[in-house]
Design a protein around this motif. Structure first.
Motif, PDB file in Angstrom:
ATOM      1  N   ALA A  84       0.833  -1.194   0.000  1.00 22.13           N
ATOM      2  CA  ALA A  84       0.000   0.000   0.000  1.00 22.13           C
ATOM      3  C   ALA A  84       0.874   1.253   0.000  1.00 22.13           C
ATOM      4  CB  ALA A  84      -0.914   0.006   1.222  1.00 22.13           C
ATOM      5  N   VAL A  85       0.364   2.342  -0.564  1.00 23.02           N
ATOM      6  CA  VAL A  85       1.070   3.617  -0.514  1.00 23.02           C
ATOM      7  C   VAL A  85       1.307   3.963   0.965  1.00 23.02           C
ATOM      8  CG1 VAL A  85       1.013   6.057  -1.142  1.00 23.02           C
ATOM      9  CG2 VAL A  85      -0.100   4.353  -2.622  1.00 23.02           C
ATOM     10  N   PRO A  86       2.550   4.225   1.377  1.00 23.65           N
ATOM     11  CA  PRO A  86       2.847   4.455   2.799  1.00 23.65           C
ATOM     12  C   PRO A  86       2.082   5.638   3.387  1.00 23.65           C
ATOM     13  CG  PRO A  86       4.866   4.060   1.564  1.00 23.65           C
ATOM     14  CD  PRO A  86       3.769   4.211   0.553  1.00 23.65           C
ATOM     15  N   ASP A  87       1.707   5.505   4.661  1.00 22.47           N
ATOM     16  CA  ASP A  87       0.971   6.564   5.351  1.00 22.47           C
ATOM     17  C   ASP A  87       1.741   7.878   5.341  1.00 22.47           C
ATOM     18  OD1 ASP A  87      -1.039   4.778   5.920  1.00 22.47           O
ATOM     19  OD2 ASP A  87      -0.395   4.393   7.974  1.00 22.47           O
ATOM     20  N   ASP A  88       3.052   7.803   5.567  1.00 21.36           N
ATOM     21  CA  ASP A  88       3.858   9.022   5.630  1.00 21.36           C
ATOM     22  C   ASP A  88       3.831   9.757   4.304  1.00 21.36           C
ATOM     23  OD1 ASP A  88       5.802  10.766   7.003  1.00 21.36           O
ATOM     24  OD2 ASP A  88       7.218   9.978   5.522  1.00 21.36           O
ATOM     25  N   TYR A  89       3.858   8.995   3.209  1.00 18.61           N
ATOM     26  CA  TYR A  89       3.787   9.617   1.881  1.00 18.61           C
ATOM     27  C   TYR A  89       2.441  10.320   1.691  1.00 18.61           C
ATOM     28  CZ  TYR A  89       4.011  10.247  -3.162  1.00 18.61           C
ATOM     29  OH  TYR A  89       4.025  10.809  -4.413  1.00 18.61           O
ATOM     30  N   LEU A  90       1.373   9.658   2.085  1.00 22.66           N
ATOM     31  CA  LEU A  90       0.046  10.240   1.930  1.00 22.66           C
ATOM     32  C   LEU A  90      -0.094  11.532   2.726  1.00 22.66           C
ATOM     33  CD1 LEU A  90      -2.286   7.114   2.066  1.00 22.66           C
ATOM     34  CD2 LEU A  90      -1.671   8.473   0.065  1.00 22.66           C
ATOM     35  N   LYS A  91       0.439  11.555   3.936  1.00 26.31           N
ATOM     36  CA  LYS A  91       0.344  12.757   4.767  1.00 26.31           C
ATOM     37  C   LYS A  91       1.064  13.939   4.121  1.00 26.31           C
ATOM     38  CE  LYS A  91      -0.014  10.211   9.143  1.00 26.31           C
ATOM     39  NZ  LYS A  91       0.687   9.826  10.395  1.00 26.31           N
ATOM     40  N   LYS A  92       2.243  13.677   3.594  1.00 26.14           N
ATOM     41  CA  LYS A  92       3.008  14.747   2.947  1.00 26.14           C
ATOM     42  C   LYS A  92       2.312  15.243   1.688  1.00 26.14           C
ATOM     43  CE  LYS A  92       7.504  13.211   4.699  1.00 26.14           C
ATOM     44  NZ  LYS A  92       8.813  12.600   4.346  1.00 26.14           N
ATOM     45  N   LEU A  93       1.752  14.320   0.917  1.00 31.11           N
ATOM     46  CA  LEU A  93       1.043  14.716  -0.294  1.00 31.11           C
ATOM     47  C   LEU A  93      -0.204  15.523   0.043  1.00 31.11           C
ATOM     48  CD1 LEU A  93       0.735  14.613  -3.352  1.00 31.11           C
ATOM     49  CD2 LEU A  93      -0.433  12.419  -3.106  1.00 31.11           C
ATOM     50  N   LYS A  94      -0.950  15.101   1.060  1.00 30.12           N
ATOM     51  CA  LYS A  94      -2.161  15.817   1.453  1.00 30.12           C
ATOM     52  C   LYS A  94      -1.831  17.236   1.913  1.00 30.12           C
ATOM     53  CE  LYS A  94      -6.610  15.920   2.765  1.00 30.12           C
ATOM     54  NZ  LYS A  94      -6.745  17.223   3.435  1.00 30.12           N
ATOM     55  N   ARG A  95      -0.754  17.374   2.644  1.00 22.90           N
ATOM     56  CA  ARG A  95      -0.348  18.711   3.097  1.00 22.90           C
ATOM     57  C   ARG A  95      -0.013  19.605   1.908  1.00 22.90           C
ATOM     58  NH1 ARG A  95       4.463  18.382   7.060  1.00 22.90           N
ATOM     59  NH2 ARG A  95       5.500  17.738   5.128  1.00 22.90           N
ATOM     60  N   LEU A  96       0.673  19.051   0.918  1.00 23.28           N
ATOM     61  CA  LEU A  96       1.030  19.819  -0.269  1.00 23.28           C
ATOM     62  C   LEU A  96      -0.212  20.192  -1.069  1.00 23.28           C
ATOM     63  CD1 LEU A  96       3.163  20.971  -2.186  1.00 23.28           C
ATOM     64  CD2 LEU A  96       3.364  18.695  -3.222  1.00 23.28           C
ATOM     65  N   VAL A  97      -1.132  19.252  -1.229  1.00 26.11           N
ATOM     66  CA  VAL A  97      -2.377  19.533  -1.952  1.00 26.11           C
ATOM     67  C   VAL A  97      -3.147  20.658  -1.268  1.00 26.11           C
ATOM     68  CG1 VAL A  97      -4.645  18.584  -2.517  1.00 26.11           C
ATOM     69  CG2 VAL A  97      -2.593  17.242  -2.979  1.00 26.11           C
ATOM     70  N   ASP A  98      -3.247  20.606   0.039  1.00 30.16           N
ATOM     71  CA  ASP A  98      -3.959  21.655   0.771  1.00 30.16           C
ATOM     72  C   ASP A  98      -3.258  23.000   0.640  1.00 30.16           C
ATOM     73  OD1 ASP A  98      -5.794  19.779   1.593  1.00 30.16           O
ATOM     74  OD2 ASP A  98      -4.898  19.487   3.576  1.00 30.16           O
ATOM     75  N   ARG A  99      -1.951  22.969   0.490  1.00 30.85           N
ATOM     76  CA  ARG A  99      -1.158  24.202   0.436  1.00 30.85           C
ATOM     77  C   ARG A  99      -1.325  24.931  -0.890  1.00 30.85           C
ATOM     78  NH1 ARG A  99       4.621  22.541   1.319  1.00 30.85           N
ATOM     79  NH2 ARG A  99       4.004  22.411   3.516  1.00 30.85           N
ATOM     80  N   VAL A 100      -1.340  24.199  -2.016  1.00 29.85           N
ATOM     81  CA  VAL A 100      -1.303  24.863  -3.326  1.00 29.85           C
ATOM     82  C   VAL A 100      -2.588  24.742  -4.127  1.00 29.85           C
ATOM     83  CG1 VAL A 100       1.188  24.537  -3.454  1.00 29.85           C
ATOM     84  CG2 VAL A 100      -0.307  22.871  -4.536  1.00 29.85           C
ATOM     85  N   ASP A 101      -3.565  23.956  -3.667  1.00 35.24           N
ATOM     86  CA  ASP A 101      -4.827  23.801  -4.382  1.00 35.24           C
ATOM     87  C   ASP A 101      -4.590  23.519  -5.871  1.00 35.24           C
ATOM     88  OD1 ASP A 101      -7.565  23.776  -4.875  1.00 35.24           O
ATOM     89  OD2 ASP A 101      -7.662  25.937  -5.218  1.00 35.24           O
ATOM     90  N   PRO A 102      -3.982  22.381  -6.205  1.00 38.64           N
ATOM     91  CA  PRO A 102      -3.604  22.106  -7.592  1.00 38.64           C
ATOM     92  C   PRO A 102      -4.802  21.833  -8.490  1.00 38.64           C
ATOM     93  CG  PRO A 102      -3.288  20.154  -6.256  1.00 38.64           C
ATOM     94  CD  PRO A 102      -3.653  21.251  -5.303  1.00 38.64           C
ATOM     95  N   VAL A 103      -4.610  22.071  -9.788  1.00 40.76           N
ATOM     96  CA  VAL A 103      -5.659  21.757 -10.761  1.00 40.76           C
ATOM     97  C   VAL A 103      -5.710  20.269 -11.045  1.00 40.76           C
ATOM     98  CG1 VAL A 103      -5.712  24.010 -11.889  1.00 40.76           C
ATOM     99  CG2 VAL A 103      -4.068  22.291 -12.661  1.00 40.76           C
TER     100      VAL A 103
END
Length: 303
Positions: free
Chosen positions: A82-101
């Motif tokens: 499975a995609v590691p939890d730590d990776y998901l947390k970092k990605l979610k933080r980045l998504v929330d930060r920049v609101d990507p298209v």
């Protein structure tokens, strides 16, 4: 499973004719010093996972004026693990930060557990197109979409080996994943061409027509264009993103657009980087190709 009609996408929306380029560190200064004449910029997600720093500040500044697409290289959506939890947390933080298209990653294998420890393969490794692989990919994509609360897109990858067992061809495999997860699809035209050439496909046009014709065109959220360093006839062609888009690449791009219609399009260039001006010139070529196809469509409609 996620629903494509209610996928928590960014409030920013790209036009179907939008053209973007990949933003790499060598061009950070160019983007800061001049407003980019580009519809959107793509960055590799993992380069901006830090809590703070110059790169984080830069991305926030750029994203205030230019839509950002986050393209991952490490999620390993086709891995058994499975995609590691730590990776998901970092990605979610980045998504929330920049609101990507757009949030995307590759349909490949990267994570494996050896001796009880989790290792990353360090490359976009191909996966067999089997029922087991399908289940792992669907589970990983569902998990990441649920965690982010939005749709992601998957990209077809280059496969430099051929597996002994396959239950699907590549396009059917991808189509089944899209149907089960309601994820989006990035159609990488150069990857398609590299696989065709290395697989000794005799007729590229027929190969592309069959491949693209079997996809759900409504799921295609973006097209990727890139160039590969030419090699000898007996050598393996590598998707190194080190050259301009080839003549055959532009021809294939227009052929695909004639079938699926305009889609947001990205120019990828990662090695032997050109000047910022030359990179934007590739984007201009993509816009001209779009106009040629759209002009042809309008001409046919008026007959």
């Amino acid at each position: 499973m996620s629903n494509r009609q209610d996928s928590g996408q960014s409030q920013q929306e790209l036009k179907s004719t939008a053209v973007g380029v990949g933003l790499r560190p060598e061009h950070y200064q160019d983007v800061l010093e001049q407003a980019p004449s580009i519809d959107f910029l793509e960055v590799h997600s993992e380069n901006f996972f830090a809590d703070a720093g110059i790169s984080v500040d830069l991305l926030q500044e750029v994203s205030a004026s230019t839509p950002i697409s986050l393209h991952g290289t490490s999620a390993g959506l086709g891995s058994v693990e499975a995609v590691p939890d730590d990776y998901l947390k970092k990605l979610k933080r980045l998504v929330d930060r920049v609101d990507p298209v757009l949030v995307s990653d590759h349909l490949c294998f990267t994570w494996a557990r050896i001796g009880g420890r989790l290792f990353h393969g360090g490359d976009l490794l191909p996966i067999p197109y089997t029922e087991d692989s399908l289940l792992h990919a669907v589970n990983n994509i569902d998990r990441i979409q649920q965690y982010l609360g939005r749709q992601i897109a998957i990209e077809n990858v280059c496969a430099y080996i051929e597996f002994d067992q396959s239950d699907f061809d590549e396009a059917s495999f991808i189509g089944e994943i899209v149907a089960r997860t309601q994820c989006g699809l990035i159609l990488d035209i150069n990857n398609l061409m590299v696989n065709a050439r290395n697989g000794q496909v005799s007729n590229l046009e027929n190969f592309v027509d069959r491949y693209v014709g079997s996809l759900d065109h409504s799921a295609i959220t973006e097209i990727h264009l890139a160039g590969s360093t030419p090699v000898g006839e007996e050598e393996l062609l590598i998707d190194d993103h080190a050259c301009p888009v080839s003549v055959a690449g532009w021809q294939t791009f227009e052929r695909v657009l004639n079938v699926i219609g305009p889609k947001p399009t990205l120019i990828e260039w990662d090695n032997n980087l050109p000047s910022w001006r030359e990179l934007l010139g590739e984007a201009t070529k993509a816009r001209k190709a779009q106009r040629r196809v759209l002009g042809s469509e309008r001409s046919h409609e008026s007959l």
